[in-house]
Scaffold this motif. Structure first.
Motif, PDB file in Angstrom:
ATOM      1  N   GLU A 134      13.376 -12.392  14.905  1.00  0.00           N
ATOM      2  CA  GLU A 134      13.897 -12.191  13.555  1.00  0.00           C
ATOM      3  C   GLU A 134      13.232 -10.936  12.995  1.00  0.00           C
ATOM      4  OE1 GLU A 134      16.310 -12.604  10.493  1.00  0.00           O
ATOM      5  OE2 GLU A 134      16.282 -14.133  12.067  1.00  0.00           O
ATOM      6  N   ILE A 135      14.024 -10.029  12.426  1.00  0.00           N
ATOM      7  CA  ILE A 135      13.522  -8.740  11.965  1.00  0.00           C
ATOM      8  C   ILE A 135      13.617  -8.647  10.447  1.00  0.00           C
ATOM      9  CG2 ILE A 135      13.874  -6.237  12.073  1.00  0.00           C
ATOM     10  CD1 ILE A 135      15.116  -6.772  14.886  1.00  0.00           C
ATOM     11  N   LYS A 136      12.538  -8.171   9.832  1.00  0.00           N
ATOM     12  CA  LYS A 136      12.505  -7.966   8.390  1.00  0.00           C
ATOM     13  C   LYS A 136      12.031  -6.548   8.084  1.00  0.00           C
ATOM     14  CE  LYS A 136      13.668 -12.218   7.496  1.00  0.00           C
ATOM     15  NZ  LYS A 136      15.064 -12.493   7.072  1.00  0.00           N
ATOM     16  N   SER A 137      12.712  -5.893   7.163  1.00  0.00           N
ATOM     17  CA  SER A 137      12.325  -4.550   6.744  1.00  0.00           C
ATOM     18  C   SER A 137      11.326  -4.646   5.596  1.00  0.00           C
ATOM     19  CB  SER A 137      13.561  -3.759   6.294  1.00  0.00           C
ATOM     20  OG  SER A 137      13.190  -2.463   5.866  1.00  0.00           O
ATOM     21  N   CYS A 138      10.161  -4.066   5.785  1.00  0.00           N
ATOM     22  CA  CYS A 138       9.095  -4.123   4.780  1.00  0.00           C
ATOM     23  C   CYS A 138       8.918  -2.750   4.139  1.00  0.00           C
ATOM     24  CB  CYS A 138       7.786  -4.578   5.427  1.00  0.00           C
ATOM     25  SG  CYS A 138       6.384  -4.650   4.286  1.00  0.00           S
ATOM     26  N   THR A 139       9.146  -2.665   2.833  1.00  0.00           N
ATOM     27  CA  THR A 139       9.012  -1.399   2.105  1.00  0.00           C
ATOM     28  C   THR A 139       8.172  -1.519   0.839  1.00  0.00           C
ATOM     29  OG1 THR A 139      11.071  -1.800   0.895  1.00  0.00           O
ATOM     30  CG2 THR A 139      11.238  -0.534   2.933  1.00  0.00           C
ATOM     31  N   LEU A 140       7.649  -2.711   0.581  1.00  0.00           N
ATOM     32  CA  LEU A 140       6.919  -2.943  -0.670  1.00  0.00           C
ATOM     33  C   LEU A 140       5.437  -2.628  -0.492  1.00  0.00           C
ATOM     34  CD1 LEU A 140       6.493  -3.922  -3.536  1.00  0.00           C
ATOM     35  CD2 LEU A 140       6.552  -6.287  -2.698  1.00  0.00           C
ATOM     36  N   LEU A 141       4.997  -1.512  -1.042  1.00  0.00           N
ATOM     37  CA  LEU A 141       3.583  -1.148  -1.067  1.00  0.00           C
ATOM     38  C   LEU A 141       3.011  -1.586  -2.416  1.00  0.00           C
ATOM     39  CD1 LEU A 141       1.099   0.380   0.127  1.00  0.00           C
ATOM     40  CD2 LEU A 141       1.963   2.416  -1.055  1.00  0.00           C
ATOM     41  N   GLU A 142       2.088  -2.546  -2.372  1.00  0.00           N
ATOM     42  CA  GLU A 142       1.464  -3.023  -3.601  1.00  0.00           C
ATOM     43  C   GLU A 142       0.126  -2.307  -3.807  1.00  0.00           C
ATOM     44  OE1 GLU A 142       2.739  -4.441  -5.879  1.00  0.00           O
ATOM     45  OE2 GLU A 142       3.871  -6.257  -5.400  1.00  0.00           O
ATOM     46  N   GLN A 143      -0.167  -1.980  -5.048  1.00  0.00           N
ATOM     47  CA  GLN A 143      -1.403  -1.296  -5.381  1.00  0.00           C
ATOM     48  C   GLN A 143      -2.037  -1.966  -6.596  1.00  0.00           C
ATOM     49  OE1 GLN A 143      -1.183   3.154  -4.908  1.00  0.00           O
ATOM     50  NE2 GLN A 143       1.023   2.774  -4.859  1.00  0.00           N
ATOM     51  N   GLY A 144      -3.320  -1.707  -6.781  1.00  0.00           N
ATOM     52  CA  GLY A 144      -4.029  -2.297  -7.899  1.00  0.00           C
ATOM     53  C   GLY A 144      -5.239  -3.069  -7.439  1.00  0.00           C
ATOM     54  N   PRO A 145      -5.971  -3.652  -8.381  1.00  0.00           N
ATOM     55  CA  PRO A 145      -7.237  -4.320  -8.047  1.00  0.00           C
ATOM     56  C   PRO A 145      -7.087  -5.531  -7.134  1.00  0.00           C
ATOM     57  CG  PRO A 145      -6.588  -4.752 -10.332  1.00  0.00           C
ATOM     58  CD  PRO A 145      -5.692  -3.686  -9.829  1.00  0.00           C
ATOM     59  N   ASP A 146      -5.900  -6.129  -7.075  1.00  0.00           N
ATOM     60  CA  ASP A 146      -5.706  -7.321  -6.251  1.00  0.00           C
ATOM     61  C   ASP A 146      -5.301  -6.997  -4.815  1.00  0.00           C
ATOM     62  OD1 ASP A 146      -6.272  -8.949  -8.434  1.00  0.00           O
ATOM     63  OD2 ASP A 146      -4.182  -8.981  -9.091  1.00  0.00           O
ATOM     64  N   PHE A 147      -5.113  -5.704  -4.506  1.00  0.00           N
ATOM     65  CA  PHE A 147      -4.622  -5.331  -3.188  1.00  0.00           C
ATOM     66  C   PHE A 147      -5.461  -4.200  -2.601  1.00  0.00           C
ATOM     67  CE2 PHE A 147      -1.037  -6.946  -5.623  1.00  0.00           C
ATOM     68  CZ  PHE A 147      -0.515  -7.916  -4.770  1.00  0.00           C
ATOM     69  N   ALA A 148      -5.808  -4.347  -1.327  1.00  0.00           N
ATOM     70  CA  ALA A 148      -6.508  -3.275  -0.624  1.00  0.00           C
ATOM     71  C   ALA A 148      -5.559  -2.104  -0.428  1.00  0.00           C
ATOM     72  CB  ALA A 148      -7.020  -3.781   0.725  1.00  0.00           C
ATOM     73  N   PRO A 149      -6.075  -0.885  -0.308  1.00  0.00           N
ATOM     74  CA  PRO A 149      -5.197   0.270  -0.060  1.00  0.00           C
ATOM     75  C   PRO A 149      -4.335   0.057   1.183  1.00  0.00           C
ATOM     76  CG  PRO A 149      -7.414   0.999  -0.609  1.00  0.00           C
ATOM     77  CD  PRO A 149      -7.489  -0.488  -0.442  1.00  0.00           C
TER      78      PRO A 149
ATOM     79  N   ILE B  19       2.121   2.244   4.081  1.00  0.00           N
ATOM     80  CA  ILE B  19       1.710   0.876   4.427  1.00  0.00           C
ATOM     81  C   ILE B  19       0.911   0.880   5.721  1.00  0.00           C
ATOM     82  CG2 ILE B  19       2.555  -1.397   5.148  1.00  0.00           C
ATOM     83  CD1 ILE B  19       4.843  -1.086   3.185  1.00  0.00           C
ATOM     84  N   GLU B  20      -0.257   0.198   5.683  1.00  0.00           N
ATOM     85  CA  GLU B  20      -1.148   0.138   6.840  1.00  0.00           C
ATOM     86  C   GLU B  20      -1.342  -1.279   7.362  1.00  0.00           C
ATOM     87  OE1 GLU B  20      -4.703   1.932   5.400  1.00  0.00           O
ATOM     88  OE2 GLU B  20      -3.802   3.945   5.221  1.00  0.00           O
ATOM     89  N   LYS B  21      -0.900  -2.271   6.614  1.00  0.00           N
ATOM     90  CA  LYS B  21      -0.942  -3.661   7.064  1.00  0.00           C
ATOM     91  C   LYS B  21       0.104  -4.434   6.285  1.00  0.00           C
ATOM     92  CE  LYS B  21      -4.474  -5.265   3.792  1.00  0.00           C
ATOM     93  NZ  LYS B  21      -5.786  -5.934   3.649  1.00  0.00           N
ATOM     94  N   VAL B  22       0.475  -5.610   6.807  1.00  0.00           N
ATOM     95  CA  VAL B  22       1.515  -6.427   6.170  1.00  0.00           C
ATOM     96  C   VAL B  22       0.969  -7.810   5.885  1.00  0.00           C
ATOM     97  CG1 VAL B  22       3.810  -7.447   6.446  1.00  0.00           C
ATOM     98  CG2 VAL B  22       3.353  -5.151   7.338  1.00  0.00           C
ATOM     99  N   MET B  23       1.334  -8.349   4.731  1.00  0.00           N
ATOM    100  CA  MET B  23       0.949  -9.705   4.361  1.00  0.00           C
ATOM    101  C   MET B  23       2.061 -10.330   3.524  1.00  0.00           C
ATOM    102  SD  MET B  23      -2.024  -8.841   1.538  1.00  0.00           S
ATOM    103  CE  MET B  23      -2.367 -10.590   1.281  1.00  0.00           C
TER     104      MET B  23
END
Length: 240
Positions: A135-150, A191-195
């Motif tokens: 199953e393939i999913k396209s990931c484009t959401l880069l989250e930033q801020g104090p709750d997320f690592a770069p 993006i350098e990692k996915v969660m």
């Protein structure tokens, strides 16, 4: 995956009605693009920044131009066309770039399976070797801020009942003794990692961790993006 001819460039003005976007061309004129993205496009919309689009010569199309790439205010490129994800994955598998998915003789797309009326994006087979459901999913959401690592990429970018269904189907596949793989195709150069996006769809996050515990394999591969070519080039970690 090469763009032939290379993509044309404009400046994003607005996205609206979900599947449309207006851009300004270098000569000052404006055109409307088809926006092939059903998600929220959270953190992907940057009016005033460059975008790139392909053009079809099909006279039956209402909108000849398709939005392919965007650039955010940090200069990072984003693949807007989620329909490219499956083709990018297929290309990488057939080229032998994804070692974890190599060694199969047969590759089929959009095969019906499961108890919830699903279609698997890619099915790999080879003789007595267990079939591999991907199953393939396209990931484009880069989250930033104090709750997320770069460099933290999250999926999904909106509540996804369809994505939840696919996780249930993959767990059933694994329970039946076959390989079940969830492959995140990362179309964002930052993006350098996915969660899992627990802050957006907590149920998806719960199911993803359940699927991992059940033996569903989680993979993420980053795309190298340019107006001439897009291809998967390296594996990224998946944290959940």
């Amino acid at each position: 995956m090469q763009f032939d001819p290379p993509l044309s460039q404009g400046i994003l003005l607005r996205r609206y009605k979900r599947f449309l976007a207006d851009v300004q061309l270098p000569d000052g004129s404006e055109i409307t693009l088809h926006c092939p993205n059903t998600g929220s496009m959270r953190h992907c919309l940057f009016p005033g920044e460059p975008v790139w689009f392909s053009t079809s010569d099909n006279p039956k199309r209402k909108y000849a131009h398709t939005w392919e790439l965007a650039r955010n205010d940090q200069g990072q490129l984003i693949g807007i066309n989620t329909g490219r994800a499956n083709a990018l994955a297929e290309e990488a598998i057939l080229d032998g770039r994804i070692a974890a998915l190599s060694g199969y003789q047969s590759l089929k797309r959009e095969v019906k399976y499961g108890e919830e009326n699903s279609r698997i994006d890619i099915l790999l087979s080879q003789g007595s070797k267990p079939d591999c459901f991907i199953e393939i999913k396209s990931c484009t959401l880069l989250e930033q801020g104090p709750d997320f690592a770069p460099g933290t990429g999250c999926f999904p970018d909106a509540v996804s009942e369809r994505g939840q269904k696919h996780l249930r189907e993959l767990m059933a596949v694994r329970a039946a003794g076959k390989r079940a793989v969830l492959l995140f195709v990362v179309q964002h150069s930052g993006i350098e990692k996915v969660m899992p996006a627990d802050h957006i769809d907590p149920r998806y996050g719960e199911l993803l961790r359940e699927a991992k515990s059940a033996g569903v394999e989680l993979l993420a591969w980053a795309a190298e993006l340019s107006p001439r070519e897009v291809k998967l080039i390296k594996e990224l970690p998946v944290e959940c």
